[in-house]
Design a protein around this motif. Structure first.
Motif, PDB file in Angstrom:
ATOM      1  N   ILE A  78     131.894 -10.162 172.245  1.00  0.00           N
ATOM      2  CA  ILE A  78     132.260 -11.307 171.197  1.00  0.00           C
ATOM      3  C   ILE A  78     133.513 -11.752 171.563  1.00  0.00           C
ATOM      4  O   ILE A  78     134.434 -11.102 172.058  1.00  0.00           O
ATOM      5  CB  ILE A  78     132.032 -10.723 169.857  1.00  0.00           C
ATOM      6  N   ASP A  79     133.788 -12.920 171.020  1.00  0.00           N
ATOM      7  CA  ASP A  79     135.259 -13.533 171.070  1.00  0.00           C
ATOM      8  C   ASP A  79     135.542 -13.479 169.457  1.00  0.00           C
ATOM      9  O   ASP A  79     134.705 -13.797 168.606  1.00  0.00           O
ATOM     10  CB  ASP A  79     135.171 -15.038 171.223  1.00  0.00           C
ATOM     11  N   ALA A  80     136.837 -13.085 169.270  1.00  0.00           N
ATOM     12  CA  ALA A  80     137.226 -12.889 167.855  1.00  0.00           C
ATOM     13  C   ALA A  80     138.715 -13.270 167.852  1.00  0.00           C
ATOM     14  O   ALA A  80     139.587 -12.896 168.819  1.00  0.00           O
ATOM     15  CB  ALA A  80     137.161 -11.622 167.190  1.00  0.00           C
ATOM     16  N   PRO A  81     139.243 -13.890 166.848  1.00  0.00           N
ATOM     17  CA  PRO A  81     140.785 -14.508 166.773  1.00  0.00           C
ATOM     18  C   PRO A  81     141.742 -13.073 166.825  1.00  0.00           C
ATOM     19  O   PRO A  81     142.596 -13.327 167.046  1.00  0.00           O
ATOM     20  CB  PRO A  81     140.640 -15.407 165.744  1.00  0.00           C
ATOM     21  N   HIS A  82     141.228 -12.104 165.962  1.00  0.00           N
ATOM     22  CA  HIS A  82     142.044 -10.900 165.689  1.00  0.00           C
ATOM     23  C   HIS A  82     141.180  -9.868 165.503  1.00  0.00           C
ATOM     24  O   HIS A  82     139.964  -9.919 165.227  1.00  0.00           O
ATOM     25  CB  HIS A  82     143.177 -11.190 164.746  1.00  0.00           C
ATOM     26  N   LEU A  83     141.666  -8.461 165.575  1.00  0.00           N
ATOM     27  CA  LEU A  83     141.099  -7.362 165.340  1.00  0.00           C
ATOM     28  C   LEU A  83     140.242  -7.428 163.942  1.00  0.00           C
ATOM     29  O   LEU A  83     139.086  -6.927 164.001  1.00  0.00           O
ATOM     30  CB  LEU A  83     141.887  -6.151 165.499  1.00  0.00           C
ATOM     31  N   ASP A  84     140.899  -7.697 162.814  1.00  0.00           N
ATOM     32  CA  ASP A  84     140.171  -7.599 161.722  1.00  0.00           C
ATOM     33  C   ASP A  84     138.746  -8.408 161.635  1.00  0.00           C
ATOM     34  O   ASP A  84     138.026  -8.172 161.008  1.00  0.00           O
ATOM     35  CB  ASP A  84     140.874  -8.373 160.538  1.00  0.00           C
ATOM     36  N   VAL A  85     138.603  -9.880 162.380  1.00  0.00           N
ATOM     37  CA  VAL A  85     137.509 -10.264 162.369  1.00  0.00           C
ATOM     38  C   VAL A  85     136.584  -9.554 163.327  1.00  0.00           C
ATOM     39  O   VAL A  85     135.324  -9.451 163.015  1.00  0.00           O
ATOM     40  CB  VAL A  85     137.687 -11.785 162.937  1.00  0.00           C
ATOM     41  N   ALA A  86     137.097  -8.832 164.364  1.00  0.00           N
ATOM     42  CA  ALA A  86     136.161  -8.159 165.131  1.00  0.00           C
ATOM     43  C   ALA A  86     135.743  -7.044 164.612  1.00  0.00           C
ATOM     44  O   ALA A  86     134.409  -6.491 164.772  1.00  0.00           O
ATOM     45  CB  ALA A  86     136.876  -7.621 166.404  1.00  0.00           C
ATOM     46  N   ARG A  88     135.204  -6.751 161.263  1.00  0.00           N
ATOM     47  CA  ARG A  88     134.190  -7.381 160.339  1.00  0.00           C
ATOM     48  C   ARG A  88     132.953  -7.695 161.027  1.00  0.00           C
ATOM     49  O   ARG A  88     131.738  -7.139 160.395  1.00  0.00           O
ATOM     50  CB  ARG A  88     134.453  -8.666 159.628  1.00  0.00           C
ATOM     51  N   LEU A  89     132.970  -8.252 162.077  1.00  0.00           N
ATOM     52  CA  LEU A  89     131.551  -8.580 162.890  1.00  0.00           C
ATOM     53  C   LEU A  89     130.950  -7.059 163.419  1.00  0.00           C
ATOM     54  O   LEU A  89     129.688  -7.306 163.401  1.00  0.00           O
ATOM     55  CB  LEU A  89     131.972  -9.261 164.140  1.00  0.00           C
ATOM     56  N   ALA A  90     131.713  -6.058 163.721  1.00  0.00           N
ATOM     57  CA  ALA A  90     131.012  -4.802 164.280  1.00  0.00           C
ATOM     58  C   ALA A  90     130.505  -4.232 163.065  1.00  0.00           C
ATOM     59  O   ALA A  90     129.427  -3.845 163.083  1.00  0.00           O
ATOM     60  CB  ALA A  90     132.164  -3.938 164.802  1.00  0.00           C
ATOM     61  N   ALA A  91     130.879  -4.449 161.806  1.00  0.00           N
ATOM     62  CA  ALA A  91     130.334  -4.036 160.606  1.00  0.00           C
ATOM     63  C   ALA A  91     128.965  -4.425 160.384  1.00  0.00           C
ATOM     64  O   ALA A  91     127.849  -3.794 160.077  1.00  0.00           O
ATOM     65  CB  ALA A  91     131.169  -3.718 159.280  1.00  0.00           C
ATOM     66  N   ALA A  92     128.911  -5.961 160.431  1.00  0.00           N
ATOM     67  CA  ALA A  92     127.871  -6.485 160.223  1.00  0.00           C
ATOM     68  C   ALA A  92     126.681  -6.055 161.338  1.00  0.00           C
ATOM     69  O   ALA A  92     125.643  -6.204 161.204  1.00  0.00           O
ATOM     70  CB  ALA A  92     128.058  -8.176 160.263  1.00  0.00           C
ATOM     71  N   GLY A  93     127.344  -5.891 162.634  1.00  0.00           N
ATOM     72  CA  GLY A  93     126.370  -5.789 163.671  1.00  0.00           C
ATOM     73  C   GLY A  93     125.849  -4.219 163.488  1.00  0.00           C
ATOM     74  O   GLY A  93     124.587  -4.108 163.779  1.00  0.00           O
ATOM     75  N   SER A  94     126.650  -3.430 163.072  1.00  0.00           N
ATOM     76  CA  SER A  94     125.981  -2.154 162.827  1.00  0.00           C
ATOM     77  C   SER A  94     125.041  -1.862 161.818  1.00  0.00           C
ATOM     78  O   SER A  94     123.958  -1.302 161.829  1.00  0.00           O
ATOM     79  CB  SER A  94     127.323  -1.197 162.267  1.00  0.00           C
ATOM     80  N   LYS A  95     125.172  -2.914 160.559  1.00  0.00           N
ATOM     81  CA  LYS A  95     124.213  -2.996 159.737  1.00  0.00           C
ATOM     82  C   LYS A  95     123.069  -3.591 160.263  1.00  0.00           C
ATOM     83  O   LYS A  95     121.865  -3.245 159.820  1.00  0.00           O
ATOM     84  CB  LYS A  95     124.728  -3.737 158.583  1.00  0.00           C
ATOM     85  N   SER A  96     123.293  -4.681 161.076  1.00  0.00           N
ATOM     86  CA  SER A  96     121.912  -5.244 161.491  1.00  0.00           C
ATOM     87  C   SER A  96     120.970  -4.298 162.380  1.00  0.00           C
ATOM     88  O   SER A  96     119.871  -4.689 162.335  1.00  0.00           O
ATOM     89  CB  SER A  96     122.022  -6.452 162.306  1.00  0.00           C
ATOM     90  N   CYS A  97     121.810  -3.650 163.196  1.00  0.00           N
ATOM     91  CA  CYS A  97     120.668  -2.808 164.123  1.00  0.00           C
ATOM     92  C   CYS A  97     120.549  -1.478 163.433  1.00  0.00           C
ATOM     93  O   CYS A  97     119.906  -0.690 164.062  1.00  0.00           O
ATOM     94  CB  CYS A  97     121.398  -2.843 165.400  1.00  0.00           C
ATOM     95  N   ASN A  98     121.187  -1.173 162.285  1.00  0.00           N
ATOM     96  CA  ASN A  98     121.125   0.242 161.680  1.00  0.00           C
ATOM     97  C   ASN A  98     121.434   1.421 162.712  1.00  0.00           C
ATOM     98  O   ASN A  98     120.757   2.320 162.525  1.00  0.00           O
ATOM     99  CB  ASN A  98     119.683   0.257 161.302  1.00  0.00           C
ATOM    100  N   ARG A  99     122.575   1.256 163.201  1.00  0.00           N
ATOM    101  CA  ARG A  99     123.191   2.254 164.150  1.00  0.00           C
ATOM    102  C   ARG A  99     124.700   2.160 164.085  1.00  0.00           C
ATOM    103  O   ARG A  99     125.315   1.302 163.883  1.00  0.00           O
ATOM    104  CB  ARG A  99     122.500   2.023 165.544  1.00  0.00           C
TER     105      ARG A  99
END
Length: 109
Positions: A78-86, A88-99
């Protein structure tokens, strides 16, 4: 923008239909929001071959490099402007794949 690798960790490579549908929605959101670079699922660890070409003749070994209960079964870049956004996206990815997802910055960015 910095690039990050989000590795999906699990004991099994099989996603349920519900999990796959949630992953598809997450992928679409990454693309729509401009964070998408690339993503893929991986074959099972048993399909891996470890290649060691450091000596005169390369050595090929069937199976995963590490003996582990968990393996990387897929990933997003992914592209992210800074770590906080990355994060947040990782948390959403974890939730989406349930892993669980491991987030790591890609060097040189």
């Amino acid at each position: 923008m910095a690039q990050y690798l989000m590795s999906v960790l699990n004991e099994s490579a099989v996603a349920t239909e519900e999990e796959q549908a949630a992953i598809d929605v997450f992928n679409e959101r990454l693309q729509a929001d401009g964070h998408w670079v690339f993503a893929a699922g991986l074959a099972s660890p048993g399909a891996a071959t470890v290649v060691d070409g450091r000596d005169a003749e390369p050595v090929f070994t069937d199976g995963p490099y590490l003996e582990s209960k968990e393996h990387i079964i897929g990933f997003w870049i992914i592209d992210a402007p800074h770590l906080d956004v990355a994060l947040r996206l990782a948390a959403a990815g974890s939730k989406s794949c349930n892993r669980r997802v491991e987030l790591r910055p890609i060097l040189g960015e």
